[in-house]
Motif scaffolding. Structure first.
Motif, PDB file in Angstrom:
ATOM      1  N   GLN A 286      55.370  45.164  80.757  1.00  0.00           N
ATOM      2  CA  GLN A 286      54.221  45.634  80.246  1.00  0.00           C
ATOM      3  C   GLN A 286      53.025  44.426  80.085  1.00  0.00           C
ATOM      4  O   GLN A 286      53.295  43.766  78.965  1.00  0.00           O
ATOM      5  N   GLY A 287      52.055  44.563  80.537  1.00  0.00           N
ATOM      6  CA  GLY A 287      51.111  43.512  80.549  1.00  0.00           C
ATOM      7  C   GLY A 287      49.965  44.235  79.397  1.00  0.00           C
ATOM      8  O   GLY A 287      50.129  45.356  78.970  1.00  0.00           O
ATOM      9  N   PRO A 288      48.830  43.359  79.120  1.00  0.00           N
ATOM     10  CA  PRO A 288      47.808  43.878  78.208  1.00  0.00           C
ATOM     11  C   PRO A 288      47.107  45.160  78.990  1.00  0.00           C
ATOM     12  O   PRO A 288      46.890  45.079  80.098  1.00  0.00           O
ATOM     13  N   VAL A 289      46.809  46.153  78.014  1.00  0.00           N
ATOM     14  CA  VAL A 289      46.246  47.196  78.560  1.00  0.00           C
ATOM     15  C   VAL A 289      44.580  46.898  78.144  1.00  0.00           C
ATOM     16  O   VAL A 289      43.742  46.924  79.132  1.00  0.00           O
ATOM     17  N   ARG A 290      44.215  46.527  76.987  1.00  0.00           N
ATOM     18  CA  ARG A 290      42.856  46.167  76.983  1.00  0.00           C
ATOM     19  C   ARG A 290      42.314  44.827  77.481  1.00  0.00           C
ATOM     20  O   ARG A 290      42.993  44.013  77.539  1.00  0.00           O
ATOM     21  N   SER A 291      41.293  44.594  78.113  1.00  0.00           N
ATOM     22  CA  SER A 291      40.523  43.498  78.709  1.00  0.00           C
ATOM     23  C   SER A 291      40.521  42.341  77.573  1.00  0.00           C
ATOM     24  O   SER A 291      40.160  42.830  76.489  1.00  0.00           O
ATOM     25  N   VAL A 292      40.372  41.140  78.185  1.00  0.00           N
ATOM     26  CA  VAL A 292      39.983  40.167  77.313  1.00  0.00           C
ATOM     27  C   VAL A 292      38.727  40.502  76.723  1.00  0.00           C
ATOM     28  O   VAL A 292      38.161  39.966  75.585  1.00  0.00           O
ATOM     29  N   TRP A 293      37.669  40.945  77.465  1.00  0.00           N
ATOM     30  CA  TRP A 293      36.302  41.196  77.059  1.00  0.00           C
ATOM     31  C   TRP A 293      36.133  42.268  76.037  1.00  0.00           C
ATOM     32  O   TRP A 293      35.347  41.834  75.048  1.00  0.00           O
ATOM     33  N   GLU A 294      36.937  43.423  76.466  1.00  0.00           N
ATOM     34  CA  GLU A 294      37.041  44.313  75.269  1.00  0.00           C
ATOM     35  C   GLU A 294      37.317  43.600  73.830  1.00  0.00           C
ATOM     36  O   GLU A 294      36.837  44.024  72.609  1.00  0.00           O
ATOM     37  N   VAL A 295      38.535  42.789  73.800  1.00  0.00           N
ATOM     38  CA  VAL A 295      38.897  42.280  72.599  1.00  0.00           C
ATOM     39  C   VAL A 295      37.915  41.201  71.894  1.00  0.00           C
ATOM     40  O   VAL A 295      37.844  41.327  71.129  1.00  0.00           O
ATOM     41  N   LEU A 296      37.399  40.545  72.916  1.00  0.00           N
ATOM     42  CA  LEU A 296      36.336  39.608  72.593  1.00  0.00           C
ATOM     43  C   LEU A 296      35.401  40.334  71.793  1.00  0.00           C
ATOM     44  O   LEU A 296      34.680  39.841  70.490  1.00  0.00           O
ATOM     45  N   ASN A 297      34.849  41.528  72.158  1.00  0.00           N
ATOM     46  CA  ASN A 297      33.916  42.124  71.587  1.00  0.00           C
ATOM     47  C   ASN A 297      34.333  42.898  70.612  1.00  0.00           C
ATOM     48  O   ASN A 297      33.263  43.624  69.929  1.00  0.00           O
ATOM     49  N   THR A 298      35.300  43.420  70.199  1.00  0.00           N
ATOM     50  CA  THR A 298      35.742  44.322  69.269  1.00  0.00           C
ATOM     51  C   THR A 298      36.842  43.576  68.040  1.00  0.00           C
ATOM     52  O   THR A 298      36.452  43.981  66.991  1.00  0.00           O
ATOM     53  N   ASN A 299      37.464  42.871  68.576  1.00  0.00           N
ATOM     54  CA  ASN A 299      38.243  42.258  67.623  1.00  0.00           C
ATOM     55  C   ASN A 299      38.106  40.925  67.153  1.00  0.00           C
ATOM     56  O   ASN A 299      38.897  40.420  65.961  1.00  0.00           O
ATOM     57  N   ILE A 300      37.410  40.030  67.867  1.00  0.00           N
ATOM     58  CA  ILE A 300      37.417  38.458  67.581  1.00  0.00           C
ATOM     59  C   ILE A 300      36.076  38.208  67.060  1.00  0.00           C
ATOM     60  O   ILE A 300      34.884  38.780  67.573  1.00  0.00           O
TER      61      ILE A 300
END
Ligand code: 5CU
Length: 381
Positions: A286-300
């Motif tokens: 199972q790979g990541p579902v949410r993209s790096v960009w989405e994570v950078l813009n919402t979690n980081i």
């Protein structure tokens, strides 16, 4: 009222913690030389502790700036910093056994809370020019189960000056893609506690050409390259293992502007899209579902401790704007080498200048990165 200037990356080794290091003989430890007047040495990096280096020259000199809160307040005054969010410096309590880690974590977190309360009371009573403090707490990561660790997350939420948690990249010993960490991620998410993710272990000496090469250049290779890559690898492993899919409301502040994550985000995303191992591409993992960009813009969130415009521009671009970038100093690390302790630190003025040059003429953006973002994100007074 002047604009707030908030330092969210500023460390202390509490006096009790330094005494504990003084009683140790292996990394991390403090060495007090026999020669009268010679500086004590702080030996925390594994590359510091080579038998080929005389003990009195290992690591770095450790003075009162590492532990005395009055020295930090003076440093804040000289640099116009109105508020600091202090955190225990690396390697935190990672090296202690389970029982010791729990006892020390509680003691250190209580010491940090008490220091903030005392200084802020004084600030309230004395108004002009007095500084305020908040803190990130530490976790007893060698405790027997992640649930025990998660308890400290909940306890920290009850201490009024705590604004999150500082943690290294080793997790419970197997890195941050370890599923055993799920109770901790769940607890951070549930309590909406910010996690300040900070490097300590760097890369193996072999990555730099062996111990002899690492030592030839002092701390340059471990700190300039090892630390940022360690952070990048740790957060990429979190992403790959689906931590941000299972805990989509996690909030993480990455040290040193995310290491190299902002610069490499596109490449990481492309490698994921082309990886045949992943279910999305016909594989079994199972790979990541949410993209790096989405994570950078919402979690980081990213600190602005990167000392240059190129790094800051990458950080701002990757984070989707300047709203997720927060000023820091890394005090007491990187003091001036000329011993003129009373002036401005080069490491701090370099960061101030980089922020101004990157964001000018947008004065609101400069103000936001220097303090406004921290006030909003960390709910500071
Ligand atoms: O100079 C260093 O070794 C460090 C360190 O250990 N931790 C940190 O935050 N900055 C610099």
């Amino acid at each position: 009222m002047p604009d707030p200037i908030v330092d969210i990356h500023t460390h202390v080794y509490t006096p009790a913690y330094l005494d504990m290091l003084r009683a140790r003989k292996k990394v991390p430890y403090v060495h007090d030389p026999a020669a009268e007047g010679a500086d004590s040495r702080l030996i925390i990096l594994s590359s510091d502790d080579s038998p080929s280096i005389p003990q009195d020259q290992r690591g770095r000199p450790v003075d009162s700036s590492y532990s005395d809160i009055n020295v930090k307040l003076d440093f804040m005054r000289r640099h116009g910093i109105t508020t600091s969010v202090i955190s225990l410096a690396n390697p935190w309590l990672d090296f202690l056994d389970a029982d010791e880690a729990q006892t020390w974590t509680e003691r250190i977190n209580n010491d940090l809370e008490e220091t903030c309360a005392r200084i802020n009371k004084f600030a309230e009573e004395n108004e002009t020019g007095v500084k305020t403090l908040y803190a990130f707490g530490a976790l007893p990561l060698s405790a027997p189960t992640a649930a025990v660790v998660a308890n400290e997350v909940s306890r920290l939420k009850t201490l009024p000056h705590m604004r999150g948690i500082i943690m290294g990249t080793s997790g419970l010993g197997k890195g941050l893609d370890d599923f055993a960490l799920d109770p901790i991620w769940a607890s951070l998410e549930e309590t909406q506690s910010l996690l300040f993710l900070h490097p300590h272990y760097g890369l193996p000496d072999e990555a730099f050409g062996g111990p002899e090469v690492t030592q030839r250049y002092g701390h340059v290779l471990p700190l300039a390259l090892g630390f940022p890559l360690e952070t990048t690898i740790a957060v990429t492993r979190m992403l790959l293992s689906g931590v941000f899919d299972r805990f989509p409301k996690l909030k993480i502040l990455l040290a040193h502007s995310g290491g190299t994550l902002p610069f490499l985000a596109g490449r990481i995303e492309s490698c994921i899209a082309h990886e045949r191992h992943f279910v999305a591409n016909g594989g079994k993992t199972q790979g990541p579902v949410r993209s790096v960009w989405e994570v950078l813009n919402t979690n980081i969130y990213l600190d602005a401790v990167v000392y240059g415009e190129a790094g800051l521009k990458a950080a701002i671009h990757a984070a989707g704007g300047h709203d997720r970038l927060l000023f820091g100093t890394d005090h007491p690390f990187f003091p001036p080498l000329d011993e003129k302790e009373d002036g401005q630190w080069l490491s701090v003025s370099t960061n101030f200048k980089a922020i101004e040059k990157t964001l000018s003429p947008n004065k609101d953006a400069v103000r936001a990165v220097l303090g406004g973002n921290a006030v909003r994100i960390l709910n500071l007074k």
